[in-house]
Design a protein around this motif. Structure first.
Motif, mmCIF file in Angstrom:
data_model
loop_
_atom_site.group_PDB
_atom_site.id
_atom_site.type_symbol
_atom_site.label_atom_id
_atom_site.label_comp_id
_atom_site.label_asym_id
_atom_site.label_seq_id
_atom_site.Cartn_x
_atom_site.Cartn_y
_atom_site.Cartn_z
ATOM 1 N N ALA A 174 0.831 -1.205 0.000
ATOM 2 C CA ALA A 174 0.000 0.000 0.000
ATOM 3 C C ALA A 174 0.866 1.255 0.000
ATOM 4 O O ALA A 174 0.608 2.204 -0.749
ATOM 5 C CB ALA A 174 -0.947 0.008 1.204
ATOM 6 N N VAL A 207 2.479 1.595 -3.448
ATOM 7 C CA VAL A 207 1.498 2.051 -4.439
ATOM 8 C C VAL A 207 1.255 3.548 -4.281
ATOM 9 O O VAL A 207 1.202 4.294 -5.269
ATOM 10 C CB VAL A 207 0.176 1.254 -4.302
ATOM 11 C CG1 VAL A 207 -0.971 1.934 -5.020
ATOM 12 C CG2 VAL A 207 0.362 -0.165 -4.815
ATOM 13 N N THR A 220 -6.536 6.596 -8.370
ATOM 14 C CA THR A 220 -6.286 5.171 -8.620
ATOM 15 C C THR A 220 -5.330 4.601 -7.582
ATOM 16 O O THR A 220 -5.563 3.515 -7.036
ATOM 17 C CB THR A 220 -5.704 4.969 -10.040
ATOM 18 O OG1 THR A 220 -6.657 5.424 -10.997
ATOM 19 C CG2 THR A 220 -5.354 3.519 -10.298
ATOM 20 N N ARG A 229 -7.087 4.308 -4.265
ATOM 21 C CA ARG A 229 -8.068 3.212 -4.254
ATOM 22 C C ARG A 229 -7.381 1.865 -4.073
ATOM 23 O O ARG A 229 -7.839 1.018 -3.295
ATOM 24 C CB ARG A 229 -8.908 3.236 -5.524
ATOM 25 C CG ARG A 229 -9.921 4.348 -5.514
ATOM 26 C CD ARG A 229 -10.794 4.379 -6.739
ATOM 27 N NE ARG A 229 -11.745 5.476 -6.597
ATOM 28 C CZ ARG A 229 -12.379 6.030 -7.603
ATOM 29 N NH1 ARG A 229 -12.195 5.595 -8.843
ATOM 30 N NH2 ARG A 229 -13.221 7.022 -7.386
ATOM 31 N N ALA A 230 -6.294 1.672 -4.785
ATOM 32 C CA ALA A 230 -5.551 0.405 -4.649
ATOM 33 C C ALA A 230 -4.975 0.286 -3.236
ATOM 34 O O ALA A 230 -5.065 -0.780 -2.600
ATOM 35 C CB ALA A 230 -4.446 0.336 -5.690
ATOM 36 N N GLY A 247 -7.656 -0.573 -0.607
ATOM 37 C CA GLY A 247 -7.978 -2.003 -0.605
ATOM 38 C C GLY A 247 -6.930 -2.825 0.115
ATOM 39 O O GLY A 247 -7.255 -3.714 0.914
ATOM 40 N N LEU A 248 -5.676 -2.515 -0.132
ATOM 41 C CA LEU A 248 -4.588 -3.224 0.544
ATOM 42 C C LEU A 248 -4.598 -2.965 2.051
ATOM 43 O O LEU A 248 -4.341 -3.865 2.851
ATOM 44 C CB LEU A 248 -3.242 -2.815 -0.061
ATOM 45 C CG LEU A 248 -2.980 -3.346 -1.470
ATOM 46 C CD1 LEU A 248 -1.843 -2.580 -2.130
ATOM 47 C CD2 LEU A 248 -2.693 -4.836 -1.428
#
Length: 137
Positions: A83, A86, A115, A118-119, A122-123
């Motif tokens: 995370a 990213v 983006t 968001r990734a 989720g992580l």
């Protein structure tokens, strides 16, 4: 009894920094605007504090054992590190380019930050879930 106080302090910092990191990342993932650029340094500071205190607790609390509890926590640790990576790749890069970009071109950079958040969100939810699940093993 004396050893309990450093553990409580470390756990408190870990939880508070992690809640800020995960919560602000989720908020930025849903807002999808340029304010993610201003929040990014604070998120990375919280990420660093969360990872450092988590590593400290792992070292002092879990030692050398690597049973199911530790394996579940490792999933969360890997997700948290991913995370942060990213966010650095998507949000950090876009943030750096945002100031030098015309207002017409900022939309793509804001999209990249959204983006990335968001990734990362989720992580980070996977990280939180792994800590909850590991508690029972």
């Amino acid at each position: 009894m004396m050893d309990l106080y450093p553990l409580i302090a470390t756990l408190t910092i870990h939880v508070l920094a992690g809640v800020f990191w995960a919560g602000s990342t989720s908020a930025m993932a849903n807002l999808g605007d340029a304010s993610a650029a201003r929040l990014f340094p604070f998120q990375m500071g919280s990420a660093a504090m969360t990872l450092a205190t988590g590593a400290g607790m792992w070292w002092f609390q879990l030692g050398g054992s690597f049973g199911l509890h530790e394996q579940i926590l490792l999933v969360g640790l890997v997700a948290a590190v991913l995370a942060a990576a990213v966010q650095i790749l998507f949000v950090g890069r876009a943030r750096g380019a945002l100031a030098a970009t015309s207002p017409e071109s900022q939309s793509a950079l804001v999209g990249s930050m959204t983006t990335g958040n968001r990734a990362a969100a989720g992580l980070l939810m996977l990280t939180v879930a792994s800590m909850m699940i590991a508690r029972f093993y």
